[in-house]
Design a protein around this motif. Structure first.
Motif, PDB file in Angstrom:
ATOM      1  N   TRP A 156       0.947  -1.001   0.162  1.00  0.00           N
ATOM      2  CA  TRP A 156      -0.008  -0.120   0.178  1.00  0.00           C
ATOM      3  C   TRP A 156       1.030   1.040   0.209  1.00  0.00           C
ATOM      4  O   TRP A 156      -0.116   2.092  -1.237  1.00  0.00           O
ATOM      5  CB  TRP A 156      -1.027   0.248   1.367  1.00  0.00           C
ATOM      6  CG  TRP A 156      -1.795  -0.931   1.028  1.00  0.00           C
ATOM      7  CD1 TRP A 156      -2.603  -2.162   1.694  1.00  0.00           C
ATOM      8  CD2 TRP A 156      -3.069  -0.861  -0.036  1.00  0.00           C
ATOM      9  NE1 TRP A 156      -3.243  -2.378   1.127  1.00  0.00           N
ATOM     10  CE2 TRP A 156      -4.306  -1.513   0.213  1.00  0.00           C
ATOM     11  CE3 TRP A 156      -3.627   0.144  -1.076  1.00  0.00           C
ATOM     12  CZ2 TRP A 156      -5.287  -1.348  -0.762  1.00  0.00           C
ATOM     13  CZ3 TRP A 156      -4.685   0.356  -1.699  1.00  0.00           C
ATOM     14  CH2 TRP A 156      -5.314  -0.821  -1.898  1.00  0.00           C
ATOM     15  N   TRP A 176      -7.275   0.293 -10.149  1.00  0.00           N
ATOM     16  CA  TRP A 176      -7.666   1.045  -9.092  1.00  0.00           C
ATOM     17  C   TRP A 176      -7.225   2.562  -9.283  1.00  0.00           C
ATOM     18  O   TRP A 176      -6.119   3.175  -9.662  1.00  0.00           O
ATOM     19  CB  TRP A 176      -6.569   0.683  -7.307  1.00  0.00           C
ATOM     20  CG  TRP A 176      -6.683   1.233  -6.845  1.00  0.00           C
ATOM     21  CD1 TRP A 176      -7.795   1.005  -5.734  1.00  0.00           C
ATOM     22  CD2 TRP A 176      -6.529   2.934  -5.893  1.00  0.00           C
ATOM     23  NE1 TRP A 176      -7.837   1.826  -4.428  1.00  0.00           N
ATOM     24  CE2 TRP A 176      -6.826   2.931  -4.928  1.00  0.00           C
ATOM     25  CE3 TRP A 176      -5.452   3.725  -6.447  1.00  0.00           C
ATOM     26  CZ2 TRP A 176      -6.963   3.862  -4.189  1.00  0.00           C
ATOM     27  CZ3 TRP A 176      -4.829   4.630  -6.223  1.00  0.00           C
ATOM     28  CH2 TRP A 176      -5.179   4.624  -4.427  1.00  0.00           C
ATOM     29  N   GLU A 215     -12.436  -0.678  -2.511  1.00  0.00           N
ATOM     30  CA  GLU A 215     -11.605  -1.893  -2.963  1.00  0.00           C
ATOM     31  C   GLU A 215     -11.771  -3.545  -2.605  1.00  0.00           C
ATOM     32  O   GLU A 215     -11.964  -3.437  -1.665  1.00  0.00           O
ATOM     33  CB  GLU A 215      -9.628  -2.344  -1.871  1.00  0.00           C
ATOM     34  CG  GLU A 215      -9.227  -1.160  -2.278  1.00  0.00           C
ATOM     35  CD  GLU A 215     -10.080   0.632  -1.822  1.00  0.00           C
ATOM     36  OE1 GLU A 215     -10.177   0.540  -0.966  1.00  0.00           O
ATOM     37  OE2 GLU A 215      -9.105   1.713  -2.096  1.00  0.00           O
ATOM     38  N   GLU A 217     -12.115  -7.567  -1.565  1.00  0.00           N
ATOM     39  CA  GLU A 217     -11.779  -8.496  -0.874  1.00  0.00           C
ATOM     40  C   GLU A 217     -10.284  -9.160  -1.645  1.00  0.00           C
ATOM     41  O   GLU A 217      -9.422  -9.140  -0.603  1.00  0.00           O
ATOM     42  CB  GLU A 217     -12.479 -10.060  -0.033  1.00  0.00           C
ATOM     43  CG  GLU A 217     -12.225 -10.813   0.604  1.00  0.00           C
ATOM     44  CD  GLU A 217     -13.426 -11.520   0.931  1.00  0.00           C
ATOM     45  OE1 GLU A 217     -13.208 -13.537   1.599  1.00  0.00           O
ATOM     46  OE2 GLU A 217     -14.568 -11.550   0.589  1.00  0.00           O
ATOM     47  N   ILE A 220      -7.845  -6.466  -0.965  1.00  0.00           N
ATOM     48  CA  ILE A 220      -7.471  -6.427   0.555  1.00  0.00           C
ATOM     49  C   ILE A 220      -6.469  -7.643   1.073  1.00  0.00           C
ATOM     50  O   ILE A 220      -5.589  -7.347   1.559  1.00  0.00           O
ATOM     51  CB  ILE A 220      -8.352  -5.971   1.016  1.00  0.00           C
ATOM     52  CG1 ILE A 220      -9.060  -5.085   1.109  1.00  0.00           C
ATOM     53  CG2 ILE A 220      -8.170  -6.278   2.765  1.00  0.00           C
ATOM     54  CD1 ILE A 220     -10.362  -4.410   0.883  1.00  0.00           C
ATOM     55  N   LYS A 221      -6.942  -8.745  -0.007  1.00  0.00           N
ATOM     56  CA  LYS A 221      -5.929  -9.989   1.128  1.00  0.00           C
ATOM     57  C   LYS A 221      -5.016 -10.373   0.125  1.00  0.00           C
ATOM     58  O   LYS A 221      -3.913 -10.922   0.830  1.00  0.00           O
ATOM     59  CB  LYS A 221      -6.872 -11.307   0.064  1.00  0.00           C
ATOM     60  CG  LYS A 221      -6.533 -12.592   0.433  1.00  0.00           C
ATOM     61  CD  LYS A 221      -7.451 -14.059   0.111  1.00  0.00           C
ATOM     62  CE  LYS A 221      -6.675 -15.372   0.292  1.00  0.00           C
ATOM     63  NZ  LYS A 221      -7.538 -17.002  -0.033  1.00  0.00           N
ATOM     64  N   GLY A 224      -3.578  -6.729   1.971  1.00  0.00           N
ATOM     65  CA  GLY A 224      -3.845  -6.265   3.448  1.00  0.00           C
ATOM     66  C   GLY A 224      -5.002  -4.832   3.171  1.00  0.00           C
ATOM     67  O   GLY A 224      -5.222  -4.478   2.531  1.00  0.00           O
ATOM     68  N   LYS A 225      -5.624  -4.762   4.790  1.00  0.00           N
ATOM     69  CA  LYS A 225      -6.853  -3.875   4.839  1.00  0.00           C
ATOM     70  C   LYS A 225      -5.512  -2.610   4.144  1.00  0.00           C
ATOM     71  O   LYS A 225      -3.966  -1.867   4.922  1.00  0.00           O
ATOM     72  CB  LYS A 225      -6.953  -3.814   6.247  1.00  0.00           C
ATOM     73  CG  LYS A 225      -7.612  -2.197   6.564  1.00  0.00           C
ATOM     74  CD  LYS A 225      -8.513  -2.962   8.097  1.00  0.00           C
ATOM     75  CE  LYS A 225      -9.757  -1.201   7.759  1.00  0.00           C
ATOM     76  NZ  LYS A 225      -9.574  -1.263   9.460  1.00  0.00           N
ATOM     77  N   CYS A 226      -6.551  -1.384   3.287  1.00  0.00           N
ATOM     78  CA  CYS A 226      -6.154   0.121   2.805  1.00  0.00           C
ATOM     79  C   CYS A 226      -6.005   1.157   4.265  1.00  0.00           C
ATOM     80  O   CYS A 226      -6.957   1.050   4.880  1.00  0.00           O
ATOM     81  CB  CYS A 226      -6.764   0.005   2.406  1.00  0.00           C
ATOM     82  SG  CYS A 226      -6.678   1.799   1.160  1.00  0.00           S
TER      83      CYS A 226
END
Length: 346
Positions: A156, A176, A215, A217, A220-221, A224-226
């Motif tokens: 990220w 994105w 975003e 799933e 994110i996988k 990771g979480k934004c």
């Protein structure tokens, strides 16, 4: 010269032009077809020849292990060229090195690849193995006048609100767009994603256009979480990118008319003109980290025959790492990542 069969004697099995992936290992300078259950397993002491055929594209890959002999590397280059001719010069030729494989190569193996020690000449010692997980690739699309995509670190921290990014997972291609990105970047990212899908994923991947904060799933996988806050847009970043892209590649003409390779500087810049690629010659596009060899339809036979050899001599001349990615494209079969360096050729 290298102990391999002469190019006139090389014969390929009839199924080599069939749809799907075909993998061969070079054993005592001969091609040995490998069963499907062995696909994705590579010995560090060997050279492999792979061909993938589909209705959308054709690709040839020469994979060299870290301990492959000079003779086997040379044989791989010969086989690659002859298979290219056998398939009527349709496939794009790629040279891969253990641990530095391209996204196109890794996409052939959704479950990843496995490295084993040894090789044919060493009796396939199996003391250890290294399994490489499926790889994902993140491309950063930025600029205002000279918009270009370049691979960046998969995290990220590479993102910002002012640019666009393409996450290629093999099965899905996510475009994105940062909340402060410009319309030109968004359009360029979308177009490039579709071109990657059609030419490098053979039309099988799904393209999804998403905005900052939306975003999915899978993204994110992987990442990771934004973070709650990404970096803001910076006009200086786009200006810097434009300046870098303006110097972003170097085009050379290569010739062996004198009996040895001669490299002539054609020009530097972000965008070249398609007309600079002359059908009578071969050219090298040096993109820093990857080089393309372009073969004109009317280039002399020796220049066409020695494409991968020419690429390796160029790497040595420029003192580049021997693991630098090399792609050989023939006139009329250029990839989108090659064409992006030429004006109005997408």
């Amino acid at each position: 010269m290298y102990g391999a069969q002469s190019s006139k004697d090389l014969l390929f099995p009839s199924f080599v032009g069939d749809s799907g992936l075909h993998v061969f290992r070079i054993e005592k300078m001969k091609l040995i077809s490998l069963p499907s259950e062995s696909h994705g397993v590579f010995h560090s002491g060997d050279t492999y020849l792979l061909v993938f055929n589909s209705s959308e594209s054709n690709s040839i890959f020469v994979w060299n292990g870290s301990d492959t002999s000079v003779d086997e590397r040379a044989a791989g280059a010969i086989y690659s060229f002859q298979l290219h001719k056998h398939l009527r010069e349709k496939p794009v030729q790629n040279q891969e090195t253990q641990g530095n494989e391209s996204a196109e190569f890794m996409s052939l193996f959704p479950l990843g690849v496995t490295y084993l020690d040894g090789g044919v000449s060493s009796g396939f010692h199996r003391a250890s193995q290294d399994t490489v997980a499926p790889t994902y690739h993140l491309y950063h699309v930025r600029g205002r006048k000279q918009i270009r995509a370049a691979e960046t670190e998969l995290k990220w921290e590479s993102f910002n609100k002012g640019d666009c990014f393409i996450l290629d997972t093999g099965k899905s291609i996510y475009v994105w767009s940062g909340s402060q990105s410009n319309i030109l970047e968004r359009n360029r990212a979308r177009d490039l994603a579709y071109q990657i899908r059609d030419s490098e994923r053979r039309g099988a991947a799904k393209v999804e256009i998403i905005q900052e904060g939306e975003e999915p799933e899978e993204m994110i996988k992987i990442l990771g979480k934004c973070p709650e806050s990404l970096r803001d847009a910076n006009a200086e970043d786009d200006k810097e990118a434009d300046e870098r892209h303006t110097k972003g590649a170097t085009l050379y003409k290569v010739s062996n008319a004198s009996g040895q390779m001669q490299v002539t500087h054609v020009g530097d810049g972000a965008l070249f003109h398609k007309e600079q690629l002359i059908s009578d010659d071969c050219f090298i596009l040096d993109c820093v980290g990857k080089i393309y060899v372009w073969k004109g339809k009317r280039a002399n036979k020796e220049e066409q025959d020695c494409s991968l050899k020419t690429a390796n001599e160029f790497l040595s001349l420029m003192r580049y790492s021997p693991t630098t990615q090399v792609q050989v494209v023939s006139e009329g079969n250029e990839s989108p990542l090659f064409r992006q360096f030429f004006r109005n050729w997408m």
